[in-house]
Write a protein that holds these residues in place. Structure first.
Motif, PDB file in Angstrom:
ATOM      1  N   VAL A 272      43.386  39.152  41.071  1.00  0.00           N
ATOM      2  CA  VAL A 272      42.125  39.366  41.470  1.00  0.00           C
ATOM      3  C   VAL A 272      41.586  38.186  42.511  1.00  0.00           C
ATOM      4  N   ALA A 273      40.708  38.507  43.683  1.00  0.00           N
ATOM      5  CA  ALA A 273      40.068  37.348  44.308  1.00  0.00           C
ATOM      6  C   ALA A 273      38.876  37.218  43.711  1.00  0.00           C
ATOM      7  N   GLU A 274      38.547  35.861  43.747  1.00  0.00           N
ATOM      8  CA  GLU A 274      37.201  35.259  43.050  1.00  0.00           C
ATOM      9  C   GLU A 274      36.041  36.177  43.537  1.00  0.00           C
ATOM     10  N   ASP A 275      35.798  36.531  44.806  1.00  0.00           N
ATOM     11  CA  ASP A 275      34.646  37.190  45.422  1.00  0.00           C
ATOM     12  C   ASP A 275      34.828  38.593  44.752  1.00  0.00           C
ATOM     13  N   GLU A 276      35.867  38.985  44.471  1.00  0.00           N
ATOM     14  CA  GLU A 276      36.027  40.423  43.850  1.00  0.00           C
ATOM     15  C   GLU A 276      35.553  40.637  42.578  1.00  0.00           C
ATOM     16  N   LEU A 277      36.080  39.467  41.724  1.00  0.00           N
ATOM     17  CA  LEU A 277      35.867  39.325  40.379  1.00  0.00           C
ATOM     18  C   LEU A 277      34.115  39.112  40.120  1.00  0.00           C
TER      19      LEU A 277
END
Length: 287
Positions: A272-277
């Motif tokens: 998962v991408a940081e921004d998505e998390l």
């Protein structure tokens, strides 16, 4: 012997040197390339074939394509030492690994020439710190990653390429040349301790492109995650930092490929991408 004056190029930030050798003896230099950089641009180049006064190994010739026929009538290292020293002495000299440093030192001893006084900088060390998640920091791997034109095992091309590694690393990290010359910092502090409770409690999280004790790791730990050093069979998540150096090519990194291999093997690892998390947690969606 004729004395050759030092390079007159002014205000050089650093020079890069690369050598090819004729056989397993590191003193057997058969080609040398030197490139000078100022303000991120090449400002001079020097290249010559060299008679190594030694045998040519078929193995070495297969690597660089240079044989005894190519160096017939070329100068020996003794004849070009003053030119090489003129370019390197008193400057910052980059080499991709310290093989070239050892080769020059050995050639000076064999040919009874004074050792070159210069400040060495290993571009392999720089690349490992600038792009820690690359699967390899060999020069040909780095040039493909950085989009730099390069003919591997040609001394002048290798020198240019290693110089561009330094230029790109400075641009990428914001660490200037003086910063790269500083001794390696002590081992980083351990990962932060996971909070006793939080939406990521029970998660074992590896991070791609950010340190284990940096702001992202701190945020993950505060959310209850245990931040681990690498992707393994007990990992549950790989978080791709927004600052990771791979851009849209993050999938080529070793941690990403390891996570995908585990998923293929049936082990549940969320990538998962940081921004998505951050968005998931903000919305209250437990990953």
């Amino acid at each position: 012997m004729t004395t050759i004056e030092a390079s007159a190029e002014p205000d050089i930030d650093f020079v890069v040197v690369d050598v090819e050798t004729a056989c397993s003896r590191v003193s057997s230099i058969c080609q040398i390339g030197i490139v000078g950089f100022r303000d991120g641009r090449e400002v001079f180049a020097y290249e010559t074939l060299v008679d190594p006064c030694d045998e040519f190994s078929p193995f070495n010739t297969r690597i660089h394509g240079i044989s005894g026929d190519h160096v017939a009538g070329q100068p020996t290292y003794a004849h070009i030492h003053d030119i090489v020293a003129g370019h390197l002495t008193g400057r910052v000299t980059v080499a991709h690994s310290y093989f070239d440093k050892g080769a020059l030192a050995a050639a000076c001893r064999v040919h009874d020439r004074v050792a070159i006084e210069t400040t060495w900088l290993d571009s392999v060390r720089v690349a490992k710190r600038a792009w820690p998640d690359l699967p390899s920091h060999r020069l040909n791997v780095l040039t493909r990653f950085l989009g730099v034109r390069h003919k591997h095992h040609d001394a002048l091309s290798d020198a240019r390429a290693a110089g561009m590694v330094i230029v790109r690393a400075i641009d990428h990290t914001g660490i200037d040349l003086a910063g790269w010359l500083k001794p390696t910092t002590p081992k980083s502090a351990p990962a932060p301790k996971a909070a006793a409770d939080g939406p990521l409690r029970g998660q074992r999280v590896a991070i791609l492109g950010a340190p284990r004790n940096g702001p992202l790791a701190q945020w993950l730990a505060q959310a209850g995650a245990r931040v681990v050093a690498s992707v393994g069979t007990t990992s549950t998540m790989l978080v791709v930092s927004r600052d990771q150096p791979f851009g849209r090519f993050a999938h080529v990194s070793a941690p990403y490929r390891k996570a995908e291999e585990l998923r293929t093997a049936g082990i549940a690892v969320d990538i998962v991408a940081e921004d998505e998390l951050r968005h998931r947690l903000q919305d209250g969606t437990v990953p």
